[in-house]
Write an enzyme that holds these catalytic residues in place. Structure first.
Site, PDB file in Angstrom:
ATOM      1  N   LYS A 193      -4.490  27.752   6.501  1.00  0.00           N
ATOM      2  CA  LYS A 193      -4.694  28.873   5.595  1.00  0.00           C
ATOM      3  C   LYS A 193      -4.996  30.151   6.374  1.00  0.00           C
ATOM      4  O   LYS A 193      -4.441  31.216   6.089  1.00  0.00           O
ATOM      5  CB  LYS A 193      -5.838  28.538   4.623  1.00  0.00           C
ATOM      6  CG  LYS A 193      -6.107  29.598   3.579  1.00  0.00           C
ATOM      7  CD  LYS A 193      -7.257  29.193   2.652  1.00  0.00           C
ATOM      8  CE  LYS A 193      -6.884  28.090   1.696  1.00  0.00           C
ATOM      9  NZ  LYS A 193      -5.984  28.566   0.620  1.00  0.00           N
ATOM     10  N   ARG A 248     -13.622  29.297   1.925  1.00  0.00           N
ATOM     11  CA  ARG A 248     -12.773  28.101   1.837  1.00  0.00           C
ATOM     12  C   ARG A 248     -12.669  27.415   3.193  1.00  0.00           C
ATOM     13  O   ARG A 248     -12.747  28.065   4.229  1.00  0.00           O
ATOM     14  CB  ARG A 248     -11.339  28.476   1.416  1.00  0.00           C
ATOM     15  CG  ARG A 248     -11.187  29.007   0.000  1.00  0.00           C
ATOM     16  CD  ARG A 248      -9.717  29.355  -0.240  1.00  0.00           C
ATOM     17  NE  ARG A 248      -9.465  29.713  -1.621  1.00  0.00           N
ATOM     18  CZ  ARG A 248      -9.517  30.959  -2.088  1.00  0.00           C
ATOM     19  NH1 ARG A 248      -9.825  31.967  -1.278  1.00  0.00           N
ATOM     20  NH2 ARG A 248      -9.263  31.196  -3.361  1.00  0.00           N
ATOM     21  N   GLY A 264     -10.528  15.657   0.640  1.00  0.00           N
ATOM     22  CA  GLY A 264     -11.864  15.216   1.015  1.00  0.00           C
ATOM     23  C   GLY A 264     -12.683  16.336   1.615  1.00  0.00           C
ATOM     24  O   GLY A 264     -13.884  16.214   1.789  1.00  0.00           O
ATOM     25  N   MET A 290     -14.165  20.385   1.675  1.00  0.00           N
ATOM     26  CA  MET A 290     -14.619  21.332   0.672  1.00  0.00           C
ATOM     27  C   MET A 290     -13.484  22.271   0.301  1.00  0.00           C
ATOM     28  O   MET A 290     -12.733  22.724   1.147  1.00  0.00           O
ATOM     29  CB  MET A 290     -15.782  22.145   1.208  1.00  0.00           C
ATOM     30  CG  MET A 290     -16.542  22.808   0.096  1.00  0.00           C
ATOM     31  SD  MET A 290     -17.635  24.056   0.735  1.00  0.00           S
ATOM     32  CE  MET A 290     -16.511  25.417   0.886  1.00  0.00           C
ATOM     33  N   ARG A 337       3.331  29.977   0.599  1.00  0.00           N
ATOM     34  CA  ARG A 337       3.592  28.731   1.334  1.00  0.00           C
ATOM     35  C   ARG A 337       4.967  28.231   0.918  1.00  0.00           C
ATOM     36  O   ARG A 337       5.491  28.639  -0.116  1.00  0.00           O
ATOM     37  CB  ARG A 337       2.526  27.673   1.018  1.00  0.00           C
ATOM     38  CG  ARG A 337       2.430  27.352  -0.446  1.00  0.00           C
ATOM     39  CD  ARG A 337       1.319  26.355  -0.732  1.00  0.00           C
ATOM     40  NE  ARG A 337       1.189  26.158  -2.169  1.00  0.00           N
ATOM     41  CZ  ARG A 337       0.185  25.524  -2.755  1.00  0.00           C
ATOM     42  NH1 ARG A 337      -0.795  25.029  -2.024  1.00  0.00           N
ATOM     43  NH2 ARG A 337       0.142  25.374  -4.056  1.00  0.00           N
ATOM     44  N   HIS A 345      12.633 -10.158  -1.747  1.00  0.00           N
ATOM     45  CA  HIS A 345      14.082 -10.395  -1.848  1.00  0.00           C
ATOM     46  C   HIS A 345      14.715  -9.464  -2.879  1.00  0.00           C
ATOM     47  O   HIS A 345      15.726  -8.805  -2.625  1.00  0.00           O
ATOM     48  CB  HIS A 345      14.324 -11.859  -2.216  1.00  0.00           C
ATOM     49  CG  HIS A 345      15.776 -12.203  -2.362  1.00  0.00           C
ATOM     50  ND1 HIS A 345      16.417 -12.206  -3.577  1.00  0.00           N
ATOM     51  CD2 HIS A 345      16.708 -12.515  -1.439  1.00  0.00           C
ATOM     52  CE1 HIS A 345      17.684 -12.526  -3.408  1.00  0.00           C
ATOM     53  NE2 HIS A 345      17.882 -12.729  -2.110  1.00  0.00           N
ATOM     54  N   SER A 405      21.893  -6.645  18.744  1.00  0.00           N
ATOM     55  CA  SER A 405      21.551  -5.999  17.489  1.00  0.00           C
ATOM     56  C   SER A 405      20.170  -6.502  17.100  1.00  0.00           C
ATOM     57  O   SER A 405      19.966  -7.704  16.921  1.00  0.00           O
ATOM     58  CB  SER A 405      22.570  -6.347  16.418  1.00  0.00           C
ATOM     59  OG  SER A 405      22.140  -5.823  15.181  1.00  0.00           O
ATOM     60  N   CYS A 413      19.828  -3.858  12.917  1.00  0.00           N
ATOM     61  CA  CYS A 413      20.440  -4.183  11.628  1.00  0.00           C
ATOM     62  C   CYS A 413      19.440  -4.717  10.623  1.00  0.00           C
ATOM     63  O   CYS A 413      19.807  -5.273   9.608  1.00  0.00           O
ATOM     64  CB  CYS A 413      21.594  -5.162  11.814  1.00  0.00           C
ATOM     65  SG  CYS A 413      21.052  -6.764  12.409  1.00  0.00           S
ATOM     66  N   TYR A 463      23.168   2.786  17.670  1.00  0.00           N
ATOM     67  CA  TYR A 463      23.374   2.978  16.238  1.00  0.00           C
ATOM     68  C   TYR A 463      22.285   2.264  15.451  1.00  0.00           C
ATOM     69  O   TYR A 463      21.561   1.419  15.996  1.00  0.00           O
ATOM     70  CB  TYR A 463      24.754   2.444  15.805  1.00  0.00           C
ATOM     71  CG  TYR A 463      24.852   0.955  15.905  1.00  0.00           C
ATOM     72  CD1 TYR A 463      24.441   0.139  14.845  1.00  0.00           C
ATOM     73  CD2 TYR A 463      25.313   0.336  17.060  1.00  0.00           C
ATOM     74  CE1 TYR A 463      24.483  -1.236  14.952  1.00  0.00           C
ATOM     75  CE2 TYR A 463      25.351  -1.036  17.177  1.00  0.00           C
ATOM     76  CZ  TYR A 463      24.936  -1.819  16.118  1.00  0.00           C
ATOM     77  OH  TYR A 463      24.962  -3.182  16.214  1.00  0.00           O
TER      78      TYR A 463
END
Lengths: 912, 912
Positions: free
Chosen positions: A27, A97, A106, A108, A351, A473, A797, A864, A884
């Site tokens: 901020k 703030r 959590g 202030m 923002r 599954h 793989s 994979c 890959y």
């Protein structure tokens, strides 16, 4: 020189900037940046995060220089505003703030109107001409401060307010008068004295230091600590404190407050979009009592409402200039908050705005067109997982809201497969197939699913289970199919026998309509209208022409940029020609895993498979396998055709054979009479195949080693299919993969069979097919001895599902009983079956890649497992130097985008 | 200078020596060594292994220099013997043998009498004066040579001999005359011509080169190749060829042949022990037609037989001198072969003699006493596994032979636990306990065993199962208890219902006597007399006084030497005070693993355990646990007493809870009525605890995390017991071990409980107990992230059983279905559940030790899997720098010895 702990901002100049996020917090640096852009920001100052660190390192003391620096910054603020802190006539009021580097629940939040006391409230009355406003502001401050700083619970004060309203026969807080609030403030103060033993501080400076201390203390609350542990935020980052001048949007007709988006957050359209309330404070917008009015005069939803453009044209003109500058400066769609105090515009926040996946896509692509951002930035702006939203079928939002309002909501489960599905409730897969044949839609409801249910799952619109987690599954298969799916919906009591399901007292019968929203996990009674996403309608269903769909064109553009940037290739896990075709449409450049066993479950095949399992000799087994061969071959031909020009990894048989046999006596009885074998023989064989730990049992290459004829048949089907397809002109690149190898000798034995059969088939057909032979790395031993295995394998793989199970010693099927405790107690941050566990499983993968490549530099390495479609895991694969990833067809786009983002975040030294 | 390929030996001088084993092979260097010791060895020469390597590297050609070097060496032999190769009057005859670095089956053995042909046989007749002897030698040569060198199968020639005997109405070969053999030689030669197309070589030189070639060829036979692969013998080692003068022990009354041991190979007594045959060849001893006579005149078994000492006193005197020199030179008991040709003694072979474990122990200890060897050499001479022989109960050998001869042999299984056991057949553990109470012996026969059977196993004399391998539950538990055990005896058809077992048509009923030999795997019907080993009678049963048992004293001496040398400590796996006491007697210096769950199965405890499992709330669970606490505490007190002064690692609950519940409906019914809960509730709970893969399921620390009250109770039992024992004056060193940790947070959460309870108990009792808290490393992830875990653990104990299962992805319970194929096809050299798989599991252990020690240099690291008692695994642990191994009480001596041998073979740079 004394260390600088306080950074002033205001009057067009800030000592900080957006580059000082670590020191000033999020901020603080944004406020400084806006100030430097000459945008009107209420002046103030930021106390750095270093003060927080100092505070905890020095028994909660501040640095000596701090008080002086705060005083000097405060003086500057006073000077800028022409008002003085504590001045009874023209009091400067402040907000305080917290502000850490990253937003953190959590901590202030805010104390407003700080500086008010019995004397300054009079000044506020004078300046605003509104005693009720002033006392309301005052009481709000006392309430907040007492609660947050002095530890007097807010409820005690709310009780006093309720009492007051009762006395006066009122219902709403806004009905209370200035006098009421004035008296309540006195009561609050008496309460504070009673509860804390101390007087409420009248001295504004004392108030200020109390608030600053409370911010630092809030860094150390249990909730904040837990959040940091879970999110791996170091303790020593600390928080900054922002002290800023209060401005008021409720000081008469020339005052207002509002929020706006620089582009439409729902669609991404380049259109300034916002709401405001004249003569109001931010809280009033949230309270929802007054109807906000539109900002611009164009496209009003309700033409009866006046716009800010019409009511306050000057500040509106300023706001337009400011939003344009902000978007240009931050190069992203902004979510802004502003207040107009007596005609003067103040920006309170800017923002990056939250947006739907549709908006994110459109904004990113259009901003590239506007030359505001480059392609890499566009890629970085889209969360890969959000693409699911673009592809999932949807419910009509209004129809859904009405249904819920009408009491049709049944239960909520886990949102395992995004999208909307609606159909008749069915409780067994056969029924789903029958309905599909009759052209009817169904939702398949099961306690949990198993491989035999796959055809029914495919026939249904969506899947709903009462058990299982995000990687059960049902969830895996549904995501692979792109089907909406809700799992682990424990409120359901499913009774297969009667074909009913009881949910919180209501009973759903087979044939009743039911709707599930896999994006949210909601289960709703009745029929809700759905449709495929537009991209699917263009890409797969071909119902819309590409040129008629801007969103499709944006999608394609983004994906093409991703492919330019990514280092990783993206293949797909596909077991059928249909899946392969779908995956190609999504941009897969090969198959990373074709599971041959899924083909075994089809009705006409399972008989031959069971015959093979029940065979007493290798010869009998060969005869049964010979029946399966032509069917497997046809599948492979279809897959090779779909993947023309791209590699296809086909894995030999993997699951334990008992998966193909029935389990209950009744099913065995039926099968025995069908097959013409005795019940006892079948029962005995089924018993003898039972295993204590099937996951670690007689499966994978172990089957091919004890029954080499299975591997032989499969190799023959692969190479005969490859030769046939090649004769048609298809460019085939088969890669034969041996599963569950733990020892190089296993691979060697299986590879001998594959190579021999390949030679035989090529000799028979006179064709020459180039192919690779390799292995899945899914056991720790394979990774640890990868140097040996890589001498026999042409590719690796990683099967990360099983690798995660073995590295953790964790059965995915059983983990549901204790993993919830793990998440609850913070033992595991995330589900290792969703994202690769980098320190454990990831390290094993890394060892395997390093050893494998050292022994065989041209080794092809991919992954994979289900992780191949998870963005964090894709990033890991990029970092580990894989070639890959392979994932289910409906996650291919996600993986392509994730691969590009990883390449942007962590450029590789050398392209492979 | 040309390379030397041929090494001569003879006439008291050899070109080689025992240091040239790699070049000359085992046999060649031993012959050279004997020659150099001036011991009469028939002269000859060795062609080096380098020739073999050259042969295969150069398309089966010899080095150019070879022929010349062979000729020169041959000339030297001729000169030494005063005879010439191929001389028709005084022919030199040769033997040709292979000789690799290590003895290797599958290689060519021997060709004798080489150099005989139609002309030289006349010379042999002349020199020996015995035509029959000469022709018999000739035909033997032709037969051997044709078979081995020319590839004409020996059977074809045997047929000709049989035909001849038939013609003449004879039965035995020795009845054939010189003329018969002469004619047969001609027939053999005709056969060779017919079969091979070539004439049998008459030229002795040609014969010699043929034989040399055959030796080199035999290096490359499939059987030899397979043997090398299995035993990891490099292909390029090659074999040497030994060419040596023939001597004959059958040249009249002054000739003889014999074998001898320099000490008694059965008992180890220092007594020259051997047999000889006058006027005979070595083969005649093997043929067993004539009764061999004793060598010395002392201690004749049959006083009617004349000894060599009496018949041939001069050669006998020489032989005594030679054996003494050989034993002194080789510093070990020798197995020697000799021939006396016409009064002249020739030594044909000397090698370390095979011996029983008893003899090995006595010889090693006595040789240290004689200062012939040092303690380290003594240690190296004893195979640790052979100690089992010393400790196992035994059958009376004659009674056993008689029983087998009488048809009492039933079947053979795997020899899973050494020793002899005899008792009544029982098919359930309760019956075994009843019999034990009645003072009767039983053998427990089960299809396979499970944890509920343990008390029955303990009550029985021995265990016999029809299923399971060397590492099955039955095998593990039996070895741990030191019980004889035969497993995987597939010929048994066990019927629990009728309480019978059918074996190859015979039926054994409950109560019938049965005997099992766990050293050989034999199962025998009826009652065979057995007794405990002498060492057990001294050490455990205290039936014999130590001073009355020399073997016990030798054993103790050897073990004390081992402890001086070893770097590794040896602890024991013991769950009860009794086991702990036994292990202390065997020399264990602590407990490496005390499994608390084994205590849960006792009859009076299981009820409380089941109550705990069925509890619906943590409070109910606590109440049930409170009942178990005093019982666990008593166990721990007993164990601490037994281990006074030594560390005791206690593991918190490990197995999945369903192991404690019954499984069949009937058992559930019974238990339900016992416990006063409904059948349905019990059934439901049992169902809900069922797991797909229990090995990877809800067990280990996962139980303690979902039910912290279990860990609490166990920690309390441990620390209360420790405090109570300490009050008695016992020195307690508890180490609390958390099982199945995969993530450091799991250990952290459990350790918090342990530390808290420890503080509480110490505060309550006012005692101060030093303890350690650590973890089992039995999951790959634990080893891979050992750096993190070691920051929370004070010790690691490798659970190599589960680590092997997870690293290999191999369920031990299920592996029986496919591991046999693996051994058969040579995929795995050894069972990874017996010896640590060094490249895979071992590497994971190594990574864990390295990372763990780097993060925590004072980390204590040990191993507590079944591997802790396996000598090869103990060596691995030594190499990997562990602090100790832990094994079952009956393997403690084996581990101590193995640890010492490892320290001798691989000295550690620095003692830890």
């Amino acid at each position: 020189m004394a260390k600088k702990y306080v950074y002033f901002f205001g009057a067009g100049k800030a000592e900080g900037s957006s580059k000082m996020r670590n020191l000033l917090g999020g901020k603080g640096c944004d406020l400084a940046e806006m100030t430097n852009l000459k945008i009107p920001v209420p002046p103030g100052f930021t106390i750095t995060t270093e003060v927080c660190t100092f505070y905890y390192a020095n028994k909660k003391k501040y640095p000596r220089e701090l008080r002086d620096q705060v005083n000097r910054a405060l003086a500057k603020v006073e000077k800028t505003m022409g008002a003085r802190f504590g001045d009874p006539r023209n009091p400067l009021l402040l907000s305080v703030r917290s502000g850490a580097r990253v937003s953190m629940p959590g901590m202030m939040d805010t104390i407003l109107n700080l500086g008010l006391n019995e004397r300054t409230v009079q000044g506020l009355i004078e300046r605003s001409g509104d005693a009720r406003f002033a006392y309301d502001s005052y009481r709000r401050f006392v309430q907040m401060y007492s609660d947050v700083v002095l530890g007097v619970h807010r409820d005690l004060m709310e009780e006093l307010i309720t009492e007051r309203k009762k006395e006066k026969g009122l219902k709403l807080d806004i009905e209370l008068s200035a006098e009421d609030w004035k008296e309540l403030v006195e009561k609050f103060k008496a309460l504070v004295k009673k509860e804390s033993g101390n007087d409420f501080p009248e001295d504004p400076k004392k108030q200020l230091w109390g608030a600053i201390g409370a911010v630092f203390e809030s860094w150390d609350t249990p909730r904040a600590i837990t959040y940091r542990q879970l999110n791996k935020i170091p303790e020593d980052w600390g928080t900054a404190v922002n002290v800023q001048t209060m401005v008021f949007g409720n000081m008469g007709g020339e005052s207002a407050t509002g929020v706006a988006f620089t582009r439409d957050p729902a669609t991404g359209e380049k259109f300034f979009f916002g709401e405001f309330l004249p003569n109001a404070q931010g809280e009033d917008v949230v309270a929802g009592i007054r109807t906000p009015q539109p900002i611009g005069k164009e496209r009003k939803a309700d033409p009866g409402l006046l716009s800010m453009e019409e009511m306050l044209p000057k500040p509106y003109g300023e706001l337009v200039k400011i939003y344009q500058r902000l978007e240009k400066h931050f190069k992203d769609m902004q979510d802004i908050e502003f207040t107009i105090q007596q005609g003067r515009l103040w920006m309170l926040q800017t923002r990056s705005g939250k947006r739907t996946a549709f908006a994110a896509l459109r904004i990113a692509v259009e901003m590239v067109g506007e030359k505001l951002i480059d392609k890499r930035t566009a890629i970085s702006r889209i969360d890969p997982d959000s693409l699911n939203q673009l592809l999932a079928p949807v419910f009509d939002p209004q129809a859904k809201a009405q249904a819920i309002a009408g009491g049709k909501f049944l239960a909520k489960g886990l949102n395992a497969g995004p999208g909307a599905a609606c159909g008749m409730a069915v409780f067994n897969p056969e029924r789903a197939m029958e309905l599909a044949k009759a052209g009817k839609k169904s939702v398949l409801i099961r306690i949990e699913t198993s491989p035999e249910d796959i055809h029914g799952m495919n026939a249904a619109e969506g899947i709903l289970t009462s058990r299982g987690g995000m990687t059960s599954h049902a969830a895996l298969v549904a995501r692979g199919m792109g089907k909406p799916c809700v799992v682990g919906c424990t409120a359901l009591n499913i009774n297969y026998g009667s074909g009913t399901m009881e949910v919180n007292g209501r009973v759903i019968r087979e044939g009743d309509f039911i709707s599930i929203d896999g994006t949210t996990g909601e289960v709703i009674e009745g029929q809700l209208p759905t449709s495929s996403s537009e991209i699917i309608q263009v890409l797969i269903e071909k119902k819309i022409r590409p040129e008629d769909s801007p969103i499709y064109q944006q999608f394609v553009k983004l994906m093409s940029w991703a492919d330019e940037i990514a280092d990783l290739g993206v293949r797909t896990n596909a077991d059928t020609p249909r899946d392969a075709t779908t995956a190609r449409l999504f941009g897969a450049t090969g198959i990373g895993l074709c599971r041959t066993e899924h083909m075994f479950f089809e009705a006409e095949r399972i008989a031959a498979v069971r015959e093979m399992i029940l065979a007493d000799t290798p010869e009998e087994r060969r005869r049964a396998l010979a029946k399966i061969l032509p069917m497997q071959k046809m599948d492979f031909i279809g897959i090779f055709r779909a993947m023309d020009g791209y590699p296809v990894i086909i894995r030999t048989l993997d699951p334990p054979l008992h998966e193909f046999l029935p389990h209950t006596d009744q099913e065995i009885e039926e099968l025995a009479s069908q097959m013409g074998v005795s019940f006892n023989k079948l029962k005995e064989r089924a018993e003898s195949l039972k295993e204590a730990n099937p996951m670690l049992g007689h499966r994978g290459c172990r089957l091919g080693i004890s029954h080499p004829e299975i591997t032989e048949m499969q190799a023959r089907a692969i190479f005969e299919a490859a030769c046939d397809a090649a004769k048609e002109g298809v460019k085939v690149i088969p890669e034969v993969m041996i599963p569950l190898v733990g020892h190089v000798n296993e691979l060697r034995a299986q590879r001998e069979i594959v190579d021999r059969v390949a030679r035989e088939v090529m000799a028979e057909t006179g064709m020459k097919i180039r192919y690779l032979a390799g292995t899945m790395i899914e056991l720790p031993r394979a990774a640890i001895t990868a140097d040996q295995i890589a001498q026999v394998a042409q590719f690796f793989s990683y099967g990360t599902n099983d690798l995660t199970q073995t590295v953790f010693g964790l059965s995915r099927d059983d983990a549901g009983k204790f993993l919830p405790f793990y998440r609850e107690k913070g033992i595991l941050d995330s589900d290792p079956f969703v994202s690769i566990d980098r320190p454990g499983v990831g390290e094993v993968i890394r060892i395997g890649v390093e050893k494998g490549r050292r022994a065989n530099p041209i080794l092809e390495v991919g992954i994979c497992g289900e992780h191949g479609g998870d963005p964090s895991s894709v990033e890991f694969c990029h970092l580990t130097g894989l070639d890959y990833v392979s994932c289910s067809p409906y996650r291919v786009s996600i993986a392509r985008l994730a691969a590009a983002r990883a390449a942007i975040a962590y450029p590789r030294k050398k392209k492979r």
